[in-house]
Design a protein around this motif. Structure first.
Motif, mmCIF file in Angstrom:
data_model
loop_
_atom_site.group_PDB
_atom_site.id
_atom_site.type_symbol
_atom_site.label_atom_id
_atom_site.label_comp_id
_atom_site.label_asym_id
_atom_site.label_seq_id
_atom_site.Cartn_x
_atom_site.Cartn_y
_atom_site.Cartn_z
ATOM 1 N N ASP A 1 2.314 22.448 19.054
ATOM 2 C CA ASP A 1 3.077 23.678 19.316
ATOM 3 C C ASP A 1 3.297 23.822 20.786
ATOM 4 N N GLN B 1 3.666 23.567 12.160
ATOM 5 C CA GLN B 1 3.955 23.909 13.662
ATOM 6 C C GLN B 1 4.459 22.639 14.310
ATOM 7 N N ASP C 1 1.436 33.392 17.901
ATOM 8 C CA ASP C 1 1.043 32.167 17.432
ATOM 9 C C ASP C 1 -0.444 32.129 16.966
#
Length: 492
Positions: A395, A443, A157
């Motif tokens: 996220d 996200q 990520d």
């Protein structure tokens, strides 16, 4: 008996020498949800293997496209190649545990390290497998990895790594602390002489809107007094501040200082990762991302330019989404309409701040981050019409399939730190701001869409958010599929 035990020979575990990640996968005993490897995953692994010697490689795939499996296979490949120590770095503890579960489903041996605790440390120290950890453990000022010879980093990520890394370099003095008052008093004469007396008074009374950026010349004039205040207020000993202090103590006069109603934040403008000898220049770095940040943001975060980018084809991670624009001329009208339309459904709501999230607590439970994955699992198992609202959690929370089919986005995402807010609100850096907003939105949408079999509805609330999404210039920063789905979104 003791003499017989002494005669026993202990055979050390043999380290595999296979470096091709696809061949490593073929040797694994698969368990659980991993049954095969998808074509886009195979393509990504083949392309990476062909350029594996490059220092910086970005692998860009859709959210839900299987980046974790790619990451752990590359990590194991690098362990085998280098006979060294490899770190697989995640934004959150929940994602460490998810990556560990994925690795174990494939029969891969991994270590984990977070919050000062190890599991299976010998796999890492003996170079049998990678260590799964988080950005906070790797980049804090007293990281245990500082004295390790790390051969490679897998940075999962990577598009949201900036805020996670910045947290390690940010000294935050909450408004309830004596240090906050003393630092504000230090810069008060400058702010009042600059014509901000009324705004400062409003800030000190709790108004969240004022935000003061202290210019470099004033910091240079006061940094020695500032250092004395911070030492006297024990930021060097307090666990909440000592890790950032380790980074900043010798460079306060080169930091940005921002003052808001909630905190004083001190941090470098650009993250000085090049000063970390265990991160630069020797190790290889592989960045896994769902949305490639702009070159400016990528450089600001990692200090890297011209990384090699791999973008495999295929529809892995593509999902069926219906975007619904809530009607109404004000934020409140749109929010109330959204509450009515989702009343009988299970839904997840994401708002940009705690204050905005509180507007949903009449119908939804506010997510408590301290509950970690357990809190997420409770929501996933709950039936309709259960609802959960999260503040600025774009996220690290995965709600695939029937766990949640309805997502409500209330308001345009904002940054986690005062410096992000300052850049967003005060500086005319349109492309940087637009790119950052696009990443946060992508996200957020990915919370309930984790594979190409997922389907669901995204309800969009907020006049500014809807206006942003309808702007063709802004849409160009979003992935192609999202652009097309938003363009045919429904206005009810």
């Amino acid at each position: 008996m003791i003499s017989k035990l002494k005669d026993l020979k202990v055979t050390p575990k043999k380290r595999s020498k296979e470096t091709n990640p696809l061949k490593i996968f073929e040797t694994l005993t698969l368990r659980g949800t991993v049954e095969n490897i998808w074509d886009p995953q195979s393509e990504a692994l083949r392309k990476w293997d062909a350029v594996r010697e490059k220092k910086d490689v970005v692998i860009e795939m859709n959210t839900g496209g299987g980046k974790t499996l790619i990451g752990v296979l590359i990590a194991q490949s690098l362990v085998n190649e280098t006979a060294g120590q490899v770190l697989y770095v995640c934004p959150t503890i929940q994602l460490i545990e998810q990556a560990r579960m994925r690795a174990e489903e494939c029969g891969l041996e991994v270590a984990t390290y977070y919050e000062g605790n190890w599991s299976n440390e010998q796999a890492f120290s003996g170079s049998h497998g990678p260590c799964l950890t988080n950005y906070a453990a790797v980049f804090n000022g007293k990281s245990i990895f500082r004295k390790k010879e790390i051969s490679a980093f897998i940075l999962d990520d990577a598009h949201v790594a900036g805020p996670n890394i910045r947290a390690s370099f940010t000294l935050r003095l909450g408004s309830a602390t004596p240090a906050f008052s003393r630092v504000v008093d230090l810069f008060k004469p400058y702010l009042e002489k600059s014509g901000h007396a009324q705004e400062l008074a409003a800030l000190l009374s709790g108004d969240w809107r004022p935000l003061f950026f202290i210019p470099g010349f004033e910091i240079n004039r006061q940094w020695q007094k500032l250092t004395r205040i911070l030492v006297e207020e024990d930021v060097t000993e307090d666990r909440a501040t000592l890790f950032a202090w380790q980074h900043l103590r010798d460079r306060l006069n080169r930091c940005a200082i921002l003052i808001s109603a909630t905190a004083v934040e001190i941090s470098p403008v650009s993250l000085p990762l090049a000063t970390l000898g265990y991160f630069f220049p020797t190790p290889r770095r592989i960045y896994l991302t769902a949305t490639m940040p702009s070159p400016v943001l990528f450089s600001q975060t990692f200090g890297v330019e011209n990384a090699h980018v791999i973008h495999p084809g295929g529809k892995s991670g593509d999902s069926q989404r219906l975007f619904v624009f809530a009607p109404g001329s004000t934020d409140e009208e749109q929010r109330q309409w959204a509450k009515n339309i989702v009343s009988s459904y299970k839904a997840c709501v994401i708002a940009p701040s705690k204050n905005q999230a509180d507007a949903w607590t009449d119908i939804a439970d506010l997510y408590d981050g301290s509950t970690g994955q357990a809190g997420v699992e409770r929501f996933k198992a709950a039936p309709a019409p259960k609802k959960m609202v999260m503040a600025a959690r774009y996220d690290g929370i995965d709600l695939p399939g029937d766990a949640c089919r309805v997502l409500v986005l209330d308001g345009i995402p904002v940054g986690s730190f005062a410096i992000d807010r300052f850049i967003d609100q005060s500086l005319n850096l349109a492309n940087t701001r637009t790119s950052t907003t696009a990443i946060r939105l992508t996200q957020a949408i990915g919370r309930i869409f984790r594979s190409n079999t997922d389907h669901g509805v995204v309800v969009l609330c907020g006049v500014e958010l809807q206006s942003w999404l309808r702007n063709p210039t802004h849409q160009a920063f979003l992935p192609d599929l999202l652009q097309r789905q938003i363009q045919v979104g429904t206005q009810l």
